[in-house]
Design a protein around this motif. Sequence first.
Motif, mmCIF file in Angstrom:
data_model
loop_
_atom_site.group_PDB
_atom_site.id
_atom_site.type_symbol
_atom_site.label_atom_id
_atom_site.label_comp_id
_atom_site.label_asym_id
_atom_site.label_seq_id
_atom_site.Cartn_x
_atom_site.Cartn_y
_atom_site.Cartn_z
ATOM 1 N N THR A 32 0.829 -1.204 0.000
ATOM 2 C CA THR A 32 0.000 0.000 0.000
ATOM 3 C C THR A 32 0.863 1.254 0.000
ATOM 4 O O THR A 32 0.602 2.213 -0.744
ATOM 5 C CB THR A 32 -0.935 0.005 1.225
ATOM 6 O OG1 THR A 32 -1.796 -1.129 1.172
ATOM 7 C CG2 THR A 32 -1.776 1.270 1.264
ATOM 8 N N LEU A 33 1.899 1.269 0.816
ATOM 9 C CA LEU A 33 2.796 2.424 0.870
ATOM 10 C C LEU A 33 3.480 2.640 -0.481
ATOM 11 O O LEU A 33 3.629 3.780 -0.944
ATOM 12 C CB LEU A 33 3.841 2.225 1.969
ATOM 13 C CG LEU A 33 3.320 2.240 3.414
ATOM 14 C CD1 LEU A 33 4.435 1.832 4.378
ATOM 15 C CD2 LEU A 33 2.772 3.610 3.789
ATOM 16 N N GLU A 34 3.874 1.550 -1.103
ATOM 17 C CA GLU A 34 4.523 1.664 -2.409
ATOM 18 C C GLU A 34 3.549 2.210 -3.450
ATOM 19 O O GLU A 34 3.900 3.086 -4.257
ATOM 20 C CB GLU A 34 5.062 0.305 -2.849
ATOM 21 C CG GLU A 34 5.824 0.354 -4.169
ATOM 22 C CD GLU A 34 6.444 -0.979 -4.529
ATOM 23 O OE1 GLU A 34 7.360 -0.985 -5.368
ATOM 24 O OE2 GLU A 34 6.020 -2.011 -3.963
ATOM 25 N N ALA A 35 2.320 1.717 -3.432
ATOM 26 C CA ALA A 35 1.321 2.175 -4.396
ATOM 27 C C ALA A 35 1.018 3.656 -4.227
ATOM 28 O O ALA A 35 0.656 4.335 -5.193
ATOM 29 C CB ALA A 35 0.047 1.356 -4.241
ATOM 30 N N ARG A 36 1.208 4.160 -3.026
ATOM 31 C CA ARG A 36 0.913 5.567 -2.752
ATOM 32 C C ARG A 36 2.151 6.458 -2.870
ATOM 33 O O ARG A 36 2.106 7.637 -2.522
ATOM 34 C CB ARG A 36 0.274 5.694 -1.369
ATOM 35 C CG ARG A 36 -1.077 5.002 -1.332
ATOM 36 C CD ARG A 36 -1.769 5.081 -0.003
ATOM 37 N NE ARG A 36 -3.094 4.434 -0.103
ATOM 38 C CZ ARG A 36 -3.962 4.358 0.895
ATOM 39 N NH1 ARG A 36 -3.662 4.887 2.079
ATOM 40 N NH2 ARG A 36 -5.123 3.770 0.714
ATOM 41 N N GLY A 37 3.249 5.882 -3.351
ATOM 42 C CA GLY A 37 4.455 6.665 -3.595
ATOM 43 C C GLY A 37 5.175 7.129 -2.352
ATOM 44 O O GLY A 37 5.955 8.093 -2.396
ATOM 45 N N ALA A 38 4.955 6.443 -1.231
ATOM 46 C CA ALA A 38 5.567 6.868 0.033
ATOM 47 C C ALA A 38 6.874 6.154 0.329
ATOM 48 O O ALA A 38 7.605 6.555 1.243
ATOM 49 C CB ALA A 38 4.582 6.623 1.180
ATOM 50 N N LEU A 47 -0.771 7.531 6.278
ATOM 51 C CA LEU A 47 -0.493 7.014 4.943
ATOM 52 C C LEU A 47 -1.315 5.775 4.626
ATOM 53 O O LEU A 47 -1.683 5.542 3.471
ATOM 54 C CB LEU A 47 1.001 6.690 4.813
ATOM 55 C CG LEU A 47 1.963 7.880 4.772
ATOM 56 C CD1 LEU A 47 3.410 7.389 4.848
ATOM 57 C CD2 LEU A 47 1.754 8.715 3.511
ATOM 58 N N ASP A 90 -4.286 5.056 6.054
ATOM 59 C CA ASP A 90 -5.700 5.285 6.379
ATOM 60 C C ASP A 90 -6.140 4.457 7.577
ATOM 61 O O ASP A 90 -7.223 3.857 7.590
ATOM 62 C CB ASP A 90 -6.601 4.975 5.172
ATOM 63 C CG ASP A 90 -6.360 5.907 4.001
ATOM 64 O OD1 ASP A 90 -6.047 7.088 4.235
ATOM 65 O OD2 ASP A 90 -6.478 5.456 2.853
#
Length: 307
Positions: A88-94, A212, A214
């Motif tokens: 999830t963090l990767e998908a959100r560019g974090a 990040l 949610d």
Amino acid sequence: MTLATRFAPSPTGALHLGSLVAALGSYLIIKRAGGEWHVRIDDLDTPRCVPGAAESILRALEQIGLHWDGPVVYQSDRAAAYQAALATLEARGALYPCACTRKEVARAAQRSGGAGLIYPGTCRNGLPPGRQGRALRVSTVGSAITLNDGAAGRIECRLNEEIGDFIVRRSDGLFAYHLACVVDDAEAGFSHIIRGRDLLACTPPQIHLQRLLDLPQPRYHHLPLALNAAGKKLSKQTHAPPIDPQHPVPAMVQALQLLGLDPPVTLTRTATSAGLIAWGLQALADAPMLTLGNGPSEDRPQHAWEP
């Protein structure tokens, strides 16, 4: 939301006074409020885990009379949940890969913050030529965290300046504490995180991850620490002696005193561990710093981060 918290020891040794303060404090506070007290074994850092330590800690808690609600959770069983959070963090560019070694970070860091050396963002915009990513870090650029801790008061933290981009998967492939803690606390639905003062600096990074991902943000309360004669936190690293679960009263009296609760001498002379727990629950009525209210007033001085 159900009132609930957890005691989450790392199985690196036997239960000692420092960990007893965290266990007893969190137990008394949540039970006084009518909530649930859970136990989680934070055994992700396998190189530091001592065989049999988890079982020893659990036996000691039972013998003392600190009985938990629900099953014991082991972080070593939770890899799939942590991997999903990384995705999830990767998908959100974090997320970004970091090639830096500890020595390189120590040489490049300009200063220290509450959680140690502040990572200068060397790999944030791409790996240096010829280098491969060793760990995964979360970007903290532009993130400011404000919370009202139940004991420390109002805390403000500019993450990039005071903590830096932090690791969520280590170079040895192990998931980092911040990530695992946030994922597990959210899945369990804990309303409060009641733990030692040494973990206060962990709170802003964990809130950053909650945002990040949610995830809900619980309330925090950081308890006083037990220190040795040199002023260092009692821990396995400082050779803290283990609690004798067969004769726990002296250690429990010390723990209560560190929590700001002072049982009368007439009680301590004849007390059992169960009696001290019962006394502690009643004594919380006169200890406003050990309650589940909104914490100290917002106009208290801002907390100063300590290296």
